[in-house]
Design an enzyme around this catalytic site. Structure first.
Site, mmCIF file in Angstrom:
data_model
loop_
_atom_site.group_PDB
_atom_site.id
_atom_site.type_symbol
_atom_site.label_atom_id
_atom_site.label_comp_id
_atom_site.label_asym_id
_atom_site.label_seq_id
_atom_site.Cartn_x
_atom_site.Cartn_y
_atom_site.Cartn_z
ATOM 1 N N GLY A 101 17.220 -4.873 -29.480
ATOM 2 C CA GLY A 101 16.081 -4.047 -29.093
ATOM 3 C C GLY A 101 16.277 -3.536 -27.677
ATOM 4 O O GLY A 101 17.080 -4.078 -26.915
ATOM 5 N N GLN B 270 13.979 -0.329 -19.365
ATOM 6 C CA GLN B 270 15.337 -0.859 -19.180
ATOM 7 C C GLN B 270 16.363 0.243 -18.951
ATOM 8 O O GLN B 270 17.471 -0.038 -18.498
ATOM 9 C CB GLN B 270 15.763 -1.681 -20.411
ATOM 10 C CG GLN B 270 14.979 -2.969 -20.595
ATOM 11 C CD GLN B 270 15.515 -3.745 -21.766
ATOM 12 O OE1 GLN B 270 15.143 -3.483 -22.909
ATOM 13 N NE2 GLN B 270 16.416 -4.676 -21.508
ATOM 14 N N CYS C 237 18.560 -11.003 -22.962
ATOM 15 C CA CYS C 237 18.044 -9.682 -22.598
ATOM 16 C C CYS C 237 19.160 -8.887 -21.934
ATOM 17 O O CYS C 237 19.875 -9.418 -21.072
ATOM 18 C CB CYS C 237 16.870 -9.857 -21.631
ATOM 19 S SG CYS C 237 16.129 -8.311 -21.112
ATOM 20 N N LEU C 238 19.309 -7.626 -22.311
ATOM 21 C CA LEU C 238 20.353 -6.795 -21.697
ATOM 22 C C LEU C 238 20.122 -6.626 -20.196
ATOM 23 O O LEU C 238 21.068 -6.357 -19.456
ATOM 24 C CB LEU C 238 20.408 -5.417 -22.378
ATOM 25 C CG LEU C 238 20.866 -5.406 -23.846
ATOM 26 C CD1 LEU C 238 20.761 -3.998 -24.413
ATOM 27 C CD2 LEU C 238 22.273 -5.949 -23.998
ATOM 28 N N HIS D 246 9.215 -9.405 -27.411
ATOM 29 C CA HIS D 246 10.097 -9.324 -26.238
ATOM 30 C C HIS D 246 10.145 -7.890 -25.694
ATOM 31 O O HIS D 246 9.990 -7.664 -24.490
ATOM 32 C CB HIS D 246 11.501 -9.810 -26.641
ATOM 33 C CG HIS D 246 12.536 -9.677 -25.566
ATOM 34 N ND1 HIS D 246 13.211 -10.763 -25.051
ATOM 35 C CD2 HIS D 246 13.034 -8.594 -24.908
ATOM 36 C CE1 HIS D 246 14.051 -10.349 -24.115
ATOM 37 N NE2 HIS D 246 13.972 -9.035 -24.024
ATOM 38 N N GLU D 247 10.347 -6.924 -26.602
ATOM 39 C CA GLU D 247 10.480 -5.529 -26.147
ATOM 40 C C GLU D 247 9.156 -4.995 -25.606
ATOM 41 O O GLU D 247 9.140 -4.288 -24.592
ATOM 42 C CB GLU D 247 10.994 -4.641 -27.279
ATOM 43 C CG GLU D 247 12.380 -5.000 -27.814
ATOM 44 C CD GLU D 247 13.424 -5.187 -26.729
ATOM 45 O OE1 GLU D 247 13.324 -4.545 -25.665
ATOM 46 O OE2 GLU D 247 14.341 -6.014 -26.927
ATOM 47 N N HIS E 38 8.431 -5.847 -22.067
ATOM 48 C CA HIS E 38 9.061 -4.978 -21.063
ATOM 49 C C HIS E 38 8.134 -3.825 -20.672
ATOM 50 O O HIS E 38 8.164 -3.363 -19.530
ATOM 51 C CB HIS E 38 10.369 -4.383 -21.594
ATOM 52 C CG HIS E 38 11.552 -5.317 -21.515
ATOM 53 N ND1 HIS E 38 12.024 -5.803 -20.330
ATOM 54 C CD2 HIS E 38 12.366 -5.813 -22.484
ATOM 55 C CE1 HIS E 38 13.087 -6.578 -20.561
ATOM 56 N NE2 HIS E 38 13.308 -6.606 -21.864
HETATM 57 NI NI NI Z 1 14.886 -7.577 -22.816
#
Ligand code: NI
Length: 178
Positions: free
Chosen positions: A47, A52, A98-99, A140-141, A144
């Protein structure tokens, strides 16, 4: 399409709440969605949220084809202006990465089952009922979009683990039946 640069922890863009998208059909928004999908695939994320990639807009893309789907979801799934409602108080703790927080994993409690209302990339209203892994990814997304990262949700940092140590000590093994 283009692969976008990913903001990592410490970049202020990750700590600013994202703005709602007013016109889902604007060419700039459609291009951003295409670029987010390409970026998510390039970095093998399940995701990605627009902050991000340095855009403070309420857009997430998800490509998590795992158990826990209810009903048919597009792959990839695009959620614009999403709102999450927990279905029950039932929580479950599991690993997340997480990226924007490269090389780390930790166990995060999440609602096991949620309902999601959002717009898709054509501007249609979506109502999703999801659980387990997919519910975790969406929570999670969407965090953000609220300037929250998974570290903020951890009950303690005792499980915080570098990827190499995760693979060595924590990853599910064949003999565990996974
Ligand atoms: Ni993340």
């Amino acid at each position: 399409m283009a692969i976008l640069k990913i903001a990592v922890l410490g970049n202020p863009v990750l700590r600013i709440p994202a703005e709602p998208v007013k016109n889902t059909q604007a060419p700039d928004i459609q291009r951003l969605i295409d670029d987010m999908i390409e970026t998510m695939r390039e970095y093998r994320g399940v995701g990605l949220a627009a902050p991000q990639v340095h855009r403070g807009l309420q857009i997430v893309t998800i490509e998590a084809d795992r158990d826990g789907r209810e009903g048919k979801l597009d792959a990839p799934t695009v959620l614009i202006n999403p709102r999450i409602t927990p279905v029950s108080d039932q929580m479950e703790e599991d690993w997340e990465g997480c990226l924007s927080i490269p090389n780390l994993r930790g166990k995060v409690p999440r609602n096991k089952e949620i309902e999601v209302q959002a717009q898709d990339r054509r501007g249609r209203t979506l109502h999703l009922s999801v659980r387990d892994f997919l519910a975790r990814v969406i929570q999670h997304e969407c965090d953000h979009l609220n300037a929250t990262v998974f570290l903020d949700r951890m009950k303690s940092f005792e499980t915080l683990t570098f990827l190499e140590e995760y693979a060595r000590y924590w990853a599910p093994r064949e003999e565990d039946g996974e």
